[in-house]
Design a protein around this motif. Structure first.
Motif, PDB file in Angstrom:
ATOM      1  N   SER A   1       0.836  -1.187   0.000  1.00  0.00           N
ATOM      2  CA  SER A   1       0.000   0.000   0.000  1.00  0.00           C
ATOM      3  C   SER A   1       0.880   1.250   0.000  1.00  0.00           C
ATOM      4  N   VAL A   2       0.526   2.220  -0.853  1.00  0.00           N
ATOM      5  CA  VAL A   2       1.280   3.474  -0.947  1.00  0.00           C
ATOM      6  C   VAL A   2       0.310   4.645  -0.857  1.00  0.00           C
ATOM      7  N   PRO A   3       0.798   5.795  -0.423  1.00  0.00           N
ATOM      8  CA  PRO A   3      -0.065   6.979  -0.368  1.00  0.00           C
ATOM      9  C   PRO A   3      -0.512   7.402  -1.774  1.00  0.00           C
ATOM     10  N   SER A   4      -1.636   8.072  -1.818  1.00  0.00           N
ATOM     11  CA  SER A   4      -2.131   8.601  -3.092  1.00  0.00           C
ATOM     12  C   SER A   4      -1.701  10.057  -3.224  1.00  0.00           C
ATOM     13  N   LYS A   5      -2.212  10.712  -4.225  1.00  0.00           N
ATOM     14  CA  LYS A   5      -1.908  12.124  -4.444  1.00  0.00           C
ATOM     15  C   LYS A   5      -2.364  12.988  -3.271  1.00  0.00           C
ATOM     16  N   ASP A   6      -3.319  12.494  -2.486  1.00  0.00           N
ATOM     17  CA  ASP A   6      -3.840  13.237  -1.336  1.00  0.00           C
ATOM     18  C   ASP A   6      -2.989  13.080  -0.084  1.00  0.00           C
ATOM     19  N   GLY A   7      -1.934  12.274  -0.148  1.00  0.00           N
ATOM     20  CA  GLY A   7      -1.071  12.053   1.002  1.00  0.00           C
ATOM     21  C   GLY A   7      -1.405  10.758   1.720  1.00  0.00           C
ATOM     22  N   SER A   8      -0.656  10.486   2.760  1.00  0.00           N
ATOM     23  CA  SER A   8      -0.802   9.228   3.485  1.00  0.00           C
ATOM     24  C   SER A   8      -1.891   9.323   4.549  1.00  0.00           C
ATOM     25  N   SER A   9      -2.645   8.254   4.657  1.00  0.00           N
ATOM     26  CA  SER A   9      -3.622   8.143   5.740  1.00  0.00           C
ATOM     27  C   SER A   9      -3.035   7.362   6.910  1.00  0.00           C
ATOM     28  N   GLY A  10      -1.836   6.816   6.722  1.00  0.00           N
ATOM     29  CA  GLY A  10      -1.190   6.012   7.747  1.00  0.00           C
ATOM     30  C   GLY A  10      -1.490   4.530   7.614  1.00  0.00           C
ATOM     31  N   TYR A  11      -2.344   4.169   6.675  1.00  0.00           N
ATOM     32  CA  TYR A  11      -2.741   2.773   6.522  1.00  0.00           C
ATOM     33  C   TYR A  11      -1.572   1.889   6.088  1.00  0.00           C
ATOM     34  N   GLY A  12      -0.755   2.367   5.173  1.00  0.00           N
ATOM     35  CA  GLY A  12       0.403   1.596   4.721  1.00  0.00           C
ATOM     36  C   GLY A  12       1.373   1.314   5.862  1.00  0.00           C
ATOM     37  N   ALA A  13       1.602   2.307   6.699  1.00  0.00           N
ATOM     38  CA  ALA A  13       2.485   2.128   7.851  1.00  0.00           C
ATOM     39  C   ALA A  13       1.905   1.116   8.836  1.00  0.00           C
ATOM     40  N   GLU A  14       0.581   1.147   9.024  1.00  0.00           N
ATOM     41  CA  GLU A  14      -0.082   0.172   9.901  1.00  0.00           C
ATOM     42  C   GLU A  14       0.146  -1.257   9.394  1.00  0.00           C
ATOM     43  N   LEU A  15       0.003  -1.439   8.081  1.00  0.00           N
ATOM     44  CA  LEU A  15       0.202  -2.762   7.496  1.00  0.00           C
ATOM     45  C   LEU A  15       1.643  -3.229   7.660  1.00  0.00           C
ATOM     46  N   LEU A  16       2.590  -2.330   7.453  1.00  0.00           N
ATOM     47  CA  LEU A  16       4.000  -2.681   7.599  1.00  0.00           C
ATOM     48  C   LEU A  16       4.310  -3.065   9.035  1.00  0.00           C
ATOM     49  N   LYS A  17       3.789  -2.301   9.973  1.00  0.00           N
ATOM     50  CA  LYS A  17       4.007  -2.610  11.384  1.00  0.00           C
ATOM     51  C   LYS A  17       3.435  -3.984  11.742  1.00  0.00           C
ATOM     52  N   SER A  18       2.237  -4.259  11.286  1.00  0.00           N
ATOM     53  CA  SER A  18       1.601  -5.543  11.561  1.00  0.00           C
ATOM     54  C   SER A  18       2.389  -6.705  10.958  1.00  0.00           C
ATOM     55  N   ALA A  19       2.859  -6.533   9.720  1.00  0.00           N
ATOM     56  CA  ALA A  19       3.633  -7.589   9.063  1.00  0.00           C
ATOM     57  C   ALA A  19       4.939  -7.852   9.803  1.00  0.00           C
ATOM     58  N   MET A  20       5.595  -6.795  10.273  1.00  0.00           N
ATOM     59  CA  MET A  20       6.845  -6.964  11.022  1.00  0.00           C
ATOM     60  C   MET A  20       6.617  -7.698  12.332  1.00  0.00           C
ATOM     61  N   GLU A  21       5.561  -7.337  13.010  1.00  0.00           N
ATOM     62  CA  GLU A  21       5.271  -7.986  14.284  1.00  0.00           C
ATOM     63  C   GLU A  21       4.961  -9.462  14.087  1.00  0.00           C
ATOM     64  N   ARG A  22       4.249  -9.798  13.003  1.00  0.00           N
ATOM     65  CA  ARG A  22       3.961 -11.212  12.712  1.00  0.00           C
ATOM     66  C   ARG A  22       5.251 -11.962  12.389  1.00  0.00           C
ATOM     67  N   ALA A  23       6.111 -11.347  11.588  1.00  0.00           N
ATOM     68  CA  ALA A  23       7.323 -12.030  11.130  1.00  0.00           C
ATOM     69  C   ALA A  23       8.394 -12.105  12.212  1.00  0.00           C
ATOM     70  N   LEU A  24       8.566 -11.025  12.963  1.00  0.00           N
ATOM     71  CA  LEU A  24       9.672 -10.941  13.915  1.00  0.00           C
ATOM     72  C   LEU A  24       9.250 -11.078  15.370  1.00  0.00           C
ATOM     73  N   GLY A  25       7.975 -10.865  15.630  1.00  0.00           N
ATOM     74  CA  GLY A  25       7.494 -10.934  17.005  1.00  0.00           C
ATOM     75  C   GLY A  25       7.737  -9.661  17.785  1.00  0.00           C
ATOM     76  N   VAL A  26       8.259  -8.634  17.124  1.00  0.00           N
ATOM     77  CA  VAL A  26       8.547  -7.385  17.794  1.00  0.00           C
ATOM     78  C   VAL A  26       8.489  -6.246  16.764  1.00  0.00           C
ATOM     79  N   ASP A  27       8.147  -5.057  17.241  1.00  0.00           N
ATOM     80  CA  ASP A  27       8.095  -3.878  16.384  1.00  0.00           C
ATOM     81  C   ASP A  27       9.458  -3.200  16.429  1.00  0.00           C
ATOM     82  N   ILE A  28      10.236  -3.321  15.359  1.00  0.00           N
ATOM     83  CA  ILE A  28      11.597  -2.748  15.370  1.00  0.00           C
ATOM     84  C   ILE A  28      11.668  -1.361  14.728  1.00  0.00           C
ATOM     85  N   LEU A  29      10.668  -0.940  14.001  1.00  0.00           N
ATOM     86  CA  LEU A  29      10.721   0.368  13.323  1.00  0.00           C
ATOM     87  C   LEU A  29       9.924   1.446  14.011  1.00  0.00           C
ATOM     88  N   PHE A  30       8.787   1.104  14.549  1.00  0.00           N
ATOM     89  CA  PHE A  30       7.860   2.128  15.024  1.00  0.00           C
ATOM     90  C   PHE A  30       7.843   2.276  16.538  1.00  0.00           C
TER      91      PHE A  30
END
Length: 104
Positions: A74-103
């Motif tokens: 997921s990427v932001p549109s011309k209107d800017g980011s809603s934060g949804y892409g970052a939420e997905l990335l955080k969730s994927a990292m937590e599933r894969a690594l068991g910890v949030d290393i970026l946020f």
């Protein structure tokens, strides 16, 4: 399919990606985006989708998590980011690594 990338989104948001060499697919709403994704999934390694279309398609997009390709991001549109892409990335990292290393 090797290395092919595409983006699905509204026309104004995807124009810049065409200049960067990605294949672009316009979709004005989530129903059209779902149809495009079904049609192109076998042909691309990476598919970007704008946040406005990704959010209502969340359940549908989960099917792509089970296979190595395509990677759907997921990427932001011309209107800017809603934060949804970052939420997905955080969730994927937590599933894969068991910890949030970026946020955290």
């Amino acid at each position: 399919m090797t290395g092919k990338m595409a983006i699905v989104g509204d026309g104004d948001s995807i124009t810049v990606f065409k200049a960067a060499g990605l294949d672009t697919f316009a979709a004005e709403n989530d129903a059209k985006a779902r149809a495009v994704l079904r049609r192109i999934a076998k042909d691309y390694a990476v598919i970007f989708i704008t946040e406005e279309l990704a959010r209502p398609l969340a359940e549908f997009l989960k099917r792509f998590d089970e296979a190595p390709y395509p990677v759907v991001l997921s990427v932001p549109s011309k209107d800017g980011s809603s934060g949804y892409g970052a939420e997905l990335l955080k969730s994927a990292m937590e599933r894969a690594l068991g910890v949030d290393i970026l946020f955290n």
